[in-house]
Design an enzyme around this catalytic site. Structure first.
Site, PDB file in Angstrom:
ATOM      1  N   ASN B 445       2.315   3.969   9.617  1.00 40.93           N
ATOM      2  CA  ASN B 445       1.238   4.112   8.650  1.00 40.93           C
ATOM      3  C   ASN B 445       1.645   3.515   7.296  1.00 40.93           C
ATOM      4  O   ASN B 445       1.136   2.464   6.905  1.00 40.93           O
ATOM      5  CB  ASN B 445       0.844   5.586   8.510  1.00 40.93           C
ATOM      6  N   ASP B 446       2.579   4.164   6.620  1.00 44.05           N
ATOM      7  CA  ASP B 446       2.935   3.698   5.283  1.00 44.05           C
ATOM      8  C   ASP B 446       3.446   2.263   5.270  1.00 44.05           C
ATOM      9  O   ASP B 446       3.246   1.542   4.294  1.00 44.05           O
ATOM     10  CB  ASP B 446       4.021   4.615   4.687  1.00 44.05           C
ATOM     11  N   VAL B 447       4.099   1.840   6.367  1.00 42.12           N
ATOM     12  CA  VAL B 447       4.709   0.508   6.368  1.00 42.12           C
ATOM     13  C   VAL B 447       3.681  -0.610   6.490  1.00 42.12           C
ATOM     14  O   VAL B 447       4.040  -1.783   6.420  1.00 42.12           O
ATOM     15  CB  VAL B 447       5.762   0.357   7.485  1.00 42.12           C
ATOM     16  N   VAL B 448       2.391  -0.250   6.704  1.00 42.19           N
ATOM     17  CA  VAL B 448       1.359  -1.288   6.731  1.00 42.19           C
ATOM     18  C   VAL B 448       0.356  -1.078   5.598  1.00 42.19           C
ATOM     19  O   VAL B 448      -0.681  -1.715   5.562  1.00 42.19           O
ATOM     20  CB  VAL B 448       0.590  -1.317   8.077  1.00 42.19           C
ATOM     21  N   ALA B 487       4.280   9.553   3.025  1.00 44.95           N
ATOM     22  CA  ALA B 487       4.126   9.502   1.576  1.00 44.95           C
ATOM     23  C   ALA B 487       2.861  10.209   1.108  1.00 44.95           C
ATOM     24  O   ALA B 487       2.664  10.408  -0.074  1.00 44.95           O
ATOM     25  CB  ALA B 487       4.122   8.051   1.113  1.00 44.95           C
TER      26      ALA B 487
END
Lengths: 93, 519
Positions: B445-448, B487
């Protein structure tokens, strides 16, 4: 061996470590942690010295306990690294 | 009794230091080197006083083997040979130690090694690959505790380690090294125990923030430094309370340092503890004057430090802010936090996804920790195989902080038989999204999240992310629209025109896609 000689080895080894670790491929960072964990158990050398000597009974038992802990790490660390590395395969085309 | 280290050092000393007084080679004359701050040359044992440079050489070879072990990891093809070097190095170190000491109780030692070996081996065989982070944390705690035990044993029986001075005291330098070794070992131990508890879910992953924790932590750290200083300078009779206090303070600080650190920062913490366990071994190596331990300690210490640095960089967080802790607990209101209005998104079915995947020429899969939790890696590999049979190019893109420890996702994909030459790192593949037809996001999730590039108020701003918005089509597998990443921020990718949300359990969804692909 005087302090400066030992310190020299240590500092140079830090540099070797720095360059060697940067060359490790990110794909193998987990095995890297497992294997560094196994080799840091070379502290077993200290535990063996303590347990081998007869000078102090307490020190001997502390040493033996250290040997057990470090052995868990050595065998566990190398075995789990081996297991992981065996999985990294390239498919034959 | 003279440990044979003493002999080695005398030999080296005699060779290297010819200008020294004539007693350099005489094991019976312990007074020859002390003025120079030599270590380990004490309590000469006539039986073992005979100098043996081969022993020093053996430890050096062990150290070199460990360097080669790490070197082998530069490529999967050489990695297994590297691991063997590590084993050989360890064997050399252990055998050398046993051979060169009067081992009165080889049976007890044998039992200790066997016991530890069986436990270690059984754990290594049984552990699930998803549980690697907690296993590594647990192993770190053992190294830390072993360092504490060895430090204490050296304190109680300094003669065995050859660190006695002529006066019958331990030299000040040795005491500092010993104190540091015990302190770092204890910090590693208690810190790793907390990390283990958090990673294995035995303790909540959310940060626990004590009031005034920075003051408490800095105070305890200062106390450790002061205690080490006192321990080094105090009279021999008064050192016992100091070393006890030092050990306890170090155990406490390890605990205090890790409890405020949240689950998202665990990869950094595990790497950091990895580093500590190395420094602990190095400190003990200084006490014993053992080159194998010093080299290994330095290698492991720098390895852990570099991994921490890589993890921090991948999250665009400074190391200090990670250590200060509290990520995810405070100021999480930044970004889209409170303004989570209901925006329209497109939901698709497995059949739709399968149809479009079949039409694609190039698919990039972005796995995250959610994939590991759902155990979807095997189904995912099957999907890759099915697509390749249809002539679709499938690649896997891995973010440095995907998973719970460095490289974790690579291991999980390797376990599922994904060929490692199809798995790419962030910087190697990020430019390819523009040419790919489908970006297949599973459990990440956060990495995209493009907010990392555009939204300065977002807590993940500045973090390097995958440019999935450049892909023609994005499939996003997610349990529901409710959850957010670690996050705690909303993700614009959900609402893009080209995004199709596949809301389901990751494994179930991929299996359904596979079924549809097979038809």
């Amino acid at each position: 061996m005087d302090f400066i000689s030992i310190l020299s080895i240590f500092v140079l080894a830090c540099f070797v470590g720095y360059y060697v670790v940067w060359s490790v491929t990110p794909a193998l960072h987990t095995p890297l942690m497992a294997v560094t964990n196994a080799i840091s158990s070379v502290i077993i050398v200290g535990a063996l010295v303590a347990s081998a000597e007869a000078g102090s009974a307490t020190a001997k038992w502390l040493g033996l306990a250290g040997v057990v802990l470090a052995s868990v790490n050595i065998f566990g660390g190398f075995a789990v690294t081996e297991r992981m590395l065996a999985m990294y395969k390239k498919k034959e085309k | 009794m003279l440990s044979n280290f003493s002999g080695i050092f005398m030999a080296l000393q005699a060779c290297a230091d010819i200008t020294n007084d004539g007693g350099a080679c005489d094991p019976g004359n312990p007074n020859s080197h002390f003025a120079l701050g030599m270590r380990a040359l004490e309590a000469a044992d006539p039986a073992h006083g005979a100098v043996n440079p081969w022993v020093a050489l053996a430890y050096l070879i062990a150290g070199v083997c460990f360097i080669l072990a790490l070197r082998g990891l530069s490529h999967p093809t050489t990695s297994r040979a590297g691991n063997r070097y590590g084993m050989v190095g360890m064997l050399i170190a252990v055998v050398t130690t046993l051979v060169t000491h009067d081992v009165a109780n080889i049976v007890e030692i044998g039992i200790a090694i066997l016991l530890g070996g069986i436990i270690g081996f059984t754990i290594a065989r049984r552990i699930a690959m998803t549980a690697m982070p907690e296993l590594v944390a647990a192993f770190h705690s053992l190294v830390g505790l072993a360092a504490v035990l060895v430090g204490w044993a050296a304190y109680l029986n300094p003669g065995a380690f050859g660190i006695l001075e002529a006066s019958g005291d331990i030299s000040a330098v040795s005491r500092i090294e010993m104190g540091l070794g015990i302190a770092i070992g204890a910090i590693t131990f208690s810190g790793s125990v907390i990390a283990f508890a958090k990673l294995s879910g035995k303790m909540s992953g959310s940060p626990i923030l004590l009031p005034g924790r920075h003051v408490i932590n800095l105070g305890t750290l200062a106390a450790i430094i002061v205690l080490t200083g006192l321990f080094a300078t105090a009279a021999a009779s008064g050192t016992m309370p100091l070393i006890v206090a030092l050990t306890i303070a170090a155990f406490i600080i390890g605990f205090l340092l890790i409890i405020p650190i949240g689950g998202a920062d665990m990869p950094v913490v595990v790497s950091m503890l990895n580093s500590y366990s190395g420094w602990a071994a190095a400190a003990m190596g200084f006490t014993l004057g053992n080159t194998a331990m010093i080299i290994t300690g330095a290698l492991v210490g720098s390895s852990g430090a570099i991994l921490s640095y890589i993890m921090c960089r991948a999250m665009n967080r400074s190391f200090l802010s990670v250590i200060a802790g509290g990520f995810g607990a405070d100021d999480s209101a930044g970004g889209g936090g409170e303004a989570r209005e209901q925006r329209p998104y497109k939901q698709g079915s497995a059949e739709d996804a399968a149809f479009m995947l079949k039409q694609a020429e190039k698919v990039i899969v972005i796995p995250g920790y959610g994939m590991a939790v759902a155990q979807a890696q095997h189904a995912l590999r099957e999907m890759g195989d099915l697509l390749e049979e249809q002539g679709v190019e499938v690649k896997y893109a891995i973010h440095p902080v995907a998973g719970r420890m460095p490289g974790h996702m690579n291991v999980l994909l390797a376990e599922a038989n994904v060929s490692y030459d199809k798995v790419f790192e962030l910087e190697d593949i990020n430019s390819e999204f523009a040419q790919c037809d489908v970006a297949f996001i599973i459990g990440a999730n956060d990495v995209v999240n493009p907010a990392a590039k555009t939204d300065k108020s977002s807590p993940i701003y500045g973090m390097p992310v995958f440019d999935v918005d450049k892909a023609k089509q994005v499939f996003f597998i997610k349990r529901s629209m409710g959850g957010v990443g670690y996050a705690g921020v909303d993700n614009d990718v959900f609402y893009m025109d080209q995004t199709m949300m596949l809301l389901s359990d990751a494994k179930k969804m991929v299996e359904e896609i596979n079924k549809a692909l097979g038809d």
